[in-house]
Design an enzyme around this catalytic site. Structure first.
Site, PDB file in Angstrom:
ATOM      1  N   ASP A  96     -46.456  16.517 -74.448  1.00 26.54           N
ATOM      2  CA  ASP A  96     -47.541  16.725 -73.492  1.00 26.54           C
ATOM      3  C   ASP A  96     -48.249  15.390 -73.259  1.00 26.54           C
ATOM      4  O   ASP A  96     -47.935  14.392 -73.903  1.00 26.54           O
ATOM      5  CB  ASP A  96     -48.495  17.809 -73.981  1.00 26.54           C
ATOM      6  CG  ASP A  96     -49.106  17.498 -75.327  1.00 26.54           C
ATOM      7  OD1 ASP A  96     -49.008  16.338 -75.774  1.00 26.54           O
ATOM      8  OD2 ASP A  96     -49.680  18.402 -75.945  1.00 26.54           O
ATOM      9  N   ASP A 270     -44.246  27.168 -74.504  1.00 25.66           N
ATOM     10  CA  ASP A 270     -44.504  26.588 -75.830  1.00 25.66           C
ATOM     11  C   ASP A 270     -45.823  27.123 -76.349  1.00 25.66           C
ATOM     12  O   ASP A 270     -46.692  27.534 -75.562  1.00 25.66           O
ATOM     13  CB  ASP A 270     -44.590  25.057 -75.753  1.00 25.66           C
ATOM     14  CG  ASP A 270     -45.978  24.604 -75.317  1.00 25.66           C
ATOM     15  OD1 ASP A 270     -46.793  24.218 -76.179  1.00 25.66           O
ATOM     16  OD2 ASP A 270     -46.286  24.661 -74.098  1.00 25.66           O
ATOM     17  N   CYS A 308     -34.686  42.567 -88.222  1.00 29.55           N
ATOM     18  CA  CYS A 308     -34.497  41.121 -88.091  1.00 29.55           C
ATOM     19  C   CYS A 308     -33.423  40.632 -89.066  1.00 29.55           C
ATOM     20  O   CYS A 308     -33.386  41.064 -90.223  1.00 29.55           O
ATOM     21  CB  CYS A 308     -35.814  40.399 -88.356  1.00 29.55           C
ATOM     22  SG  CYS A 308     -35.728  38.606 -88.196  1.00 29.55           S
ATOM     23  N   CYS A 313     -35.821  37.482 -93.672  1.00 27.70           N
ATOM     24  CA  CYS A 313     -35.656  38.935 -93.770  1.00 27.70           C
ATOM     25  C   CYS A 313     -34.386  39.335 -94.523  1.00 27.70           C
ATOM     26  O   CYS A 313     -34.330  40.413 -95.112  1.00 27.70           O
ATOM     27  CB  CYS A 313     -35.681  39.549 -92.374  1.00 27.70           C
ATOM     28  SG  CYS A 313     -37.325  39.476 -91.606  1.00 27.70           S
ATOM     29  N   HIS A 339     -39.610  32.997 -90.018  1.00 26.81           N
ATOM     30  CA  HIS A 339     -39.456  34.315 -89.405  1.00 26.81           C
ATOM     31  C   HIS A 339     -40.087  34.363 -88.017  1.00 26.81           C
ATOM     32  O   HIS A 339     -39.465  34.862 -87.064  1.00 26.81           O
ATOM     33  CB  HIS A 339     -40.074  35.403 -90.280  1.00 26.81           C
ATOM     34  CG  HIS A 339     -40.187  36.714 -89.572  1.00 26.81           C
ATOM     35  ND1 HIS A 339     -39.119  37.566 -89.408  1.00 26.81           N
ATOM     36  CD2 HIS A 339     -41.237  37.279 -88.911  1.00 26.81           C
ATOM     37  CE1 HIS A 339     -39.501  38.617 -88.699  1.00 26.81           C
ATOM     38  NE2 HIS A 339     -40.780  38.463 -88.380  1.00 26.81           N
TER      39      HIS A 339
END
Length: 381
Positions: A96, A270, A308, A313, A339
Site C-alpha cells: 500500500d 486484503d 476444515c 484442524c 486456520h
C-alpha cells in the site's frame, strides 16, 4: 512501448452476478482471482512461514509501505535485493502507499497540496510523505504491485470535503504516476475514493481511468459504514473500472463481505483481520465465530472446524489450542492464525469454483445459512 508489469486475464463471467473468474500475471508468478491476500505489514505475515502461506494457496501477500519506511527503511530493503529476497517470498507482493496509516494519525498530521506532514508514531519525530516520496519508497521496496498515494476521507464527511479530497487524490495519482521509475517491473494502481457519494465515486473513477493505470483499487470502505452501504457503493463503482483491469477492494476480510464483493465484480481483497483476531483466540469457522479461549472449550477435543482440513484442524483440538493461548504460548497463535488464513483462502477457492459452475448465489445462500449470518443483524464475520 514496454509491456505492463501487471496483466489481468478474464477467464469467465458468472451468469447471474457480476462475479469474474480470472488470473493476474505478475513478475513473480500468476495467481487466480478472486483472491484474498494475507497481510504481512512488516514484511512477514505474523507467526507464518512463507512455505505455509504457499501451501495454503496464497499467491500474493501485502506489505506496508509506511511501516517498512520507518523500520528497517527502504534503502536497507533495496540493498537486500528487494522485499522478495529480504523476506524469502518468490510470489506476488503488493504494497500500500502508506496513506491509510498517515490518515489514522489524525491528531498528528496536516494535509497540504504537496503532501502530508505528520509525526512518526514510534518516536514523535516530524515526517513528510508526498505522492512522489510514496512511489520512490515502493520502487526501492520492489513489490509487484504498488498503490498510489491518496487520502481516505471518512465515510461521514460532507460532500464538499470529499469532493475536494478526491480531486486532490487525482492530482496526487498523476504525480505518482509521473514519478514511477519501474513501470516494466512494478504495476502502479490508482485508488478510487468518494465515500458514499455516487457522483464523487464516478468522478474519481473517470479521473483515474483516464490515466490508464494497470489496475484500480476501491478505497474508503470497511471504515465504519454498514455492509449494506458498502455493497451499494460497490454496485455502482466496480462497473466503472475497465473490464481488462484488476479490481481491488482494500481492507475487507470477513467471509460474508468477500463473497458479496465478488458478486459485485471485485477480484482482490486484503485485511489484517484473520491474523489479528487469531491472536485473541478468535477463529473463523464454517458455522461462524468461535472464541476458543472461552471456558466451554476446556474439554472440547474436536477440531476448530470439523469441516476444515487445514494443518491445525487435522492435528489439534480446541482444548489444546485453548490451553496454549491461555498460557501465552506462541504456538497457539500460530495454529489459530494458520486456520483463519486457510479458512478465508479456502472460501475464495470455493467461490472460484462456484463462478465456474454458475451457481455463486446458491453457494452464498448455503454458506450464509451454515455460517449463521443474519443480514438484519450482521456479525462482524
Amino acid at each position: 512501448m514496454s509491456e505492463p508489469a501487471i496483466k489481468y486475464r478474464l477467464i469467465k463471467k458468472e451468469k447471474h452476478t457480476g462475479a469474474r473468474l480470472g488470473e493476474i500475471i505478475t513478475p513473480h508468478g500468476t495467481f487466480p482471482t478472486p483472491m484474498f491476500m494475507p497481510v504481512g505489514t512488516l514484511g512477514t505475515v505474523k507467526t507464518m512461514a512463507p512455505e505455509e502461506l504457499k501451501d495454503m494457496g496464497a499467491g500474493i501477500i501485502l506489505s506496508n509501505t509506511y511501516h517498512l519506511w520507518l523500520r528497517p527503511g527502504e534503502d536497507l530493503v533495496e540493498e537486500a535485493g528487494g522485499l522478495h529476497k529480504f523476506m524469502n517470498w518468490d510470489q506476488g507482493i503488493l504494497t500500500d502507499s502508506g496513506g491509510f496509516q498517515v490518515w489514522s494519525l489524525s491528531d498528528m498530521r496536516r494535509i497540504e497540496e504537496e503532501g502530508v506532514h505528520f509525526r512518526n508514531h514510534l518516536n514523535g519525530s516530524k515526517m513528510f510523505l508526498s505522492p512522489e516520496k510514496a512511489i520512490q519508497i515502493q520502487n526501492k521496496l520492489g513489490p509487484d504491485i504498488m498503490m498510489s498515494f491518496d487520502e481516505c476521507p471518512p465515510f461521514e464527511q460532507s460532500h464538499d470535503y470529499v469532493k475536494k479530497s478526491i480531486e486532490r487524490t487525482s492530482r496526487w495519482a498523476e504525480r505518482g504516476l509521473n514519478a514511477h521509475a519501474n513501470a516494466d517491473r512494478q504495476g502502479l494502481f490508482g485508488i478510487i475514493q468518494g465515500a458514499g457519494f455516487q457522483d464523487l465515486r464516478e468522478q474519481s473513477a473517470r479521473d483515474l481511468v483516464s490515466l490508464d493505470f494497470p489496475g484500480y483499487s476501491i478505497g474508503g470502505l470497511s471504515v465504519g459504514e454498514s455492509k449494506q452501504e458498502m455493497n451499494k457503493v460497490l454496485e455502482y463503482t466496480t462497473p466503472l473500472i475497465p473490464e481488462n483491469k484488476p479490481r481491488y477492494l482494500m481492507g475487507v476480510g470477513t467471509a460474508d463481505s468477500l463473497i458479496d464483493g465478488v458478486i459485485r465484480g471485485v477480484d482482490m481483497f486484503d485485511c489484517v483481520l484473520p491474523t489479528r483476531i487469531a491472536r485473541n483466540g478468535t477463529c473463523m469457522t464454517s458455522k461462524g465465530r468461535l472464541v476458543v479461549k472461552n471456558a466451554k472449550f476446556a474439554r472440547d477435543f474436536r477440531p476448530l472446524d470439523e469441516k476444515c482440513d487445514c494443518y491445525t484442524c487435522r492435528n489439534y483440538s480446541r482444548a489444546y489450542i485453548r490451553h496454549l493461548i491461555k498460557c501465552d504460548e506462541t504456538f497457539g497463535i500460530r495454529l489459530t492464525s494458520y486456520h483463519n488464513l486457510y479458512f478465508l483462502l479456502n472460501v475464495m477457492k470455493q467461490v472460484r469454483q462456484a463462478i465456474m459452475d454458475d451457481n455463486l448465489l446458491e453457494f452464498r445462500q448455503a454458506f450464509f445459512e451454515e455460517y449463521g449470518f443474519n443480514e438484519e443483524n450482521p456479525k462482524n464475520f
